[in-house]
Write an enzyme that holds these catalytic residues in place. Structure first.
Site, PDB file in Angstrom:
ATOM      1  N   ARG A 140       0.805  -1.232   0.000  1.00 17.96           N
ATOM      2  CA  ARG A 140       0.000   0.000   0.000  1.00 17.96           C
ATOM      3  C   ARG A 140       0.837   1.281   0.000  1.00 17.96           C
ATOM      4  O   ARG A 140       0.295   2.370  -0.169  1.00 17.96           O
ATOM      5  CB  ARG A 140      -0.970  -0.013   1.183  1.00 17.96           C
ATOM      6  CG  ARG A 140      -2.183  -0.923   0.925  1.00 17.96           C
ATOM      7  CD  ARG A 140      -3.294  -0.608   1.854  1.00 17.96           C
ATOM      8  NE  ARG A 140      -3.045  -1.154   3.182  1.00 17.96           N
ATOM      9  CZ  ARG A 140      -3.421  -0.572   4.318  1.00 17.96           C
ATOM     10  NH1 ARG A 140      -4.050   0.581   4.287  1.00 17.96           N
ATOM     11  NH2 ARG A 140      -3.164  -1.132   5.468  1.00 17.96           N
ATOM     12  N   ASN A 169      36.223  38.722   5.311  1.00 27.82           N
ATOM     13  CA  ASN A 169      34.953  39.248   4.815  1.00 27.82           C
ATOM     14  C   ASN A 169      34.787  38.867   3.349  1.00 27.82           C
ATOM     15  O   ASN A 169      35.622  39.195   2.527  1.00 27.82           O
ATOM     16  CB  ASN A 169      34.939  40.776   4.966  1.00 27.82           C
ATOM     17  CG  ASN A 169      33.529  41.331   4.801  1.00 27.82           C
ATOM     18  OD1 ASN A 169      32.840  40.998   3.839  1.00 27.82           O
ATOM     19  ND2 ASN A 169      33.097  42.146   5.739  1.00 27.82           N
TER      20      ASN A 169
END
Ligand code: UD1
Ligand code: CA
Length: 452
Positions: free
Chosen positions: A17, A363
């Site tokens: 199922r 950065n």
């Protein structure tokens, strides 16, 4: 609870199922297969030995069982003749074991270790069999727990074999049973298949042990705990129940969830204290988030470590091997894969950072791309501490940028950059004074000539 415990996990069902090429018990809840959840439960419940019963040709199930529990023994049930037959398939493990025997279903993944503890405590109180029962909202096809006037368990009646009166019973069998028997195989072998389905029912063990003068006990738990998964709808229901519990645990541990019902956790997600999680965040497996970190809305994390105080998102994607140090910032539309970012490093906007390392306090400007793949191999990009990578930089790996170096915006960096240097890769700017003014005047004249 000093008696050794053998747990037999039944996983031979095909799961038709589910409508899936994948065996039922390999479908996942919170990133882990149902079988994995049940094996983990068996471990938490203190099992000394594990046996897993699979169907023929279920090699994937065997592999999953052995990956999760290398000490487990896998047995193949050739034909599905019923739950008692399935348990008997593990005959060799049962024969070699002295102690308690517990049976779990691999498609019933939400039972807690605390509940299993209660089942074992019932054996300690002298029950020869302890059954985990629940009050069913819709008893339907569940086996009914038939009790006598004193509340003692007399029998389990499968729905197809039950009388109209028995069908009225709402106390049902979850399928989980624990046995404290000197000769469990003798009891199992005594089970026949003279019933509506022609199957060997494990549940018949109750009447057999009672006939021998032993007691059968019941432990009752919430229906949610014993939800069995047979179709995709139930899989989603089990997922929802699991998520609700996990969110509750996270909040009890000091995590702030602004909209808990929108946050999806994995079975192994680790969240520190005072972590703040905004709405719509998804955690795949293997994520750890340190104390005080913030995961902002609409972020997707898997296989990542987020350091204390870090800020991730909104709209960030952390993939496996992303390791963010303390106070790192990873902002919107930034993807990080297999990159370690040192403490305080920042990549706030629109970047792909794949394969490499970024030093502390470096950065990374908007639009930076680590070009890590040449179509054949992956290469590394290494950014030193405190380096500044200007916006829209392409770093063609393998490449290293030294500590403190600057990269000018828009550069395509193909060679290593020395520490504290400036690297710039773009053509010189060309400027023509007054050009725009002359251009506009010429265009205005042309337009006037056409409309005349
Ligand atoms: C079983 C119980 C029922 C209980 C219900 C709870 C029996 C006879 N009945 O019924 O009382 O209310 O579970 O869900 O035990 N399996 C095998 N091999 C087999 C048969 C089953 O491995 O030959 C496995 C299945 O994969 C499944 C589990 O055992 O995980 C239960 O089997 P299933 O056929 O679903 O039992 P039910 O009829 O639901
Ligand atoms: Ca079932």
């Amino acid at each position: 609870m000093s008696r050794p415990l053998l747990t037999v996990i039944l996983a031979a069902g095909k799961g038709t199922r589910m409508r899936s090429a994948r065996p039922k018990v390999l479908h996942r809840i919170a990133g882990r297969s149902m079988l994995g959840h049940v094996l983990a439960l068996a471990g938490e419940a203190g099992s000394d030995r594990l046996a897993v019963v699979v169907g023929p040709g279920m090699d994937g199930v065997r592999e999953e069982a052995l990956a999760a529990a290398p000490g487990a023994t896998v047995f193949v049930q050739e034909a599905q003749l019923g739950t008692a037959d399935a348990v008997r398939t593990a005959r060799a493990a049962i024969a070699a074991h002295t102690g308690d025997l517990m049976v779990l279903f691999a498609d019933t993944p939400l039972i807690t270790a605390a509940t299993i503890g209660k089942l074992r405590a019932e054996l300690d109180r002298g029950a020869a069999v302890a059954v985990l029962g629940f009050e069913a909202r819709e008893p339907g096809s569940y086996g009914r727990l038939v009790t006598d006037r004193d509340g003692a368990l007399v029998a389990i009646r499968e729905a197809k074999d039950a009388s109209p009166a028995e069908l009225q019973i709402r106390l049902c069998n979850s399928g989980v049973m624990a046995f404290r028997l000197d000769q469990p195989l003798a009891v199992l072998d005594g089970i026949g298949n003279a019933n509506a389905k022609g199957e060997f029912y494990l549940t018949d063990a109750i009447e057999i042990v009672r006939a021998e003068g032993c007691r059968a006990g019941v432990v009752v738990c919430e229906e949610d705990e014993v939800l069995g998964v047979n179709a995709k709808g139930e899989l989603a229901q089990a997922e929802a129940i699991w998520q609700r519990r996990a969110r509750g645990r996270a909040m009890a541990g000091g995590v702030t969830l602004i909209a808990p019902e929108t946050v999806w956790l994995s079975f192994d997600t680790v969240l520190g204290e005072d972590v703040l999680i905004e709405p719509n965040v998804f955690f795949g497996p293997r994520v750890t988030v340190g104390d005080g970190a913030e995961i902002k809305a609409n972020s997707y994390l898997e296989g990542a470590r987020v350091g204390p105080g870090a800020r991730v998102g909104p709209f960030a994607r952390l993939r496996p091997g992303a390791v963010l140090g303390r106070d790192v910032h990873v902002g919107n539309f930034v993807e990080v894969k297999n990159v370690a970012m040192g403490d305080g490093a920042k990549a706030n906007h629109l970047s792909y950072l794949g394969d490499g390392s970024i030093g502390a306090k470096a950065n990374i400007g908007a639009g930076t791309i680590f070009c890590n793949y040449d179509g054949f191999f992956k290469h590394k990009t290494e950014i030193g501490e405190g380096a500044f990578v200007g916006s829209n930089t392409a770093l063609v790996a393998p490449v290293k940028v030294g500590a403190g170096a600057y990269i000018g915006s828009g550069s395509v960096i193909t060679r290593d950059v020395a520490a504290d240097a400036l690297a710039l890769e773009r053509s010189a700017q060309d400027e023509r004074p007054g050009w725009a003014q002359k251009f506009r005047a010429a265009m205005a004249r042309r337009k006037a000539a056409r409309t005349a």
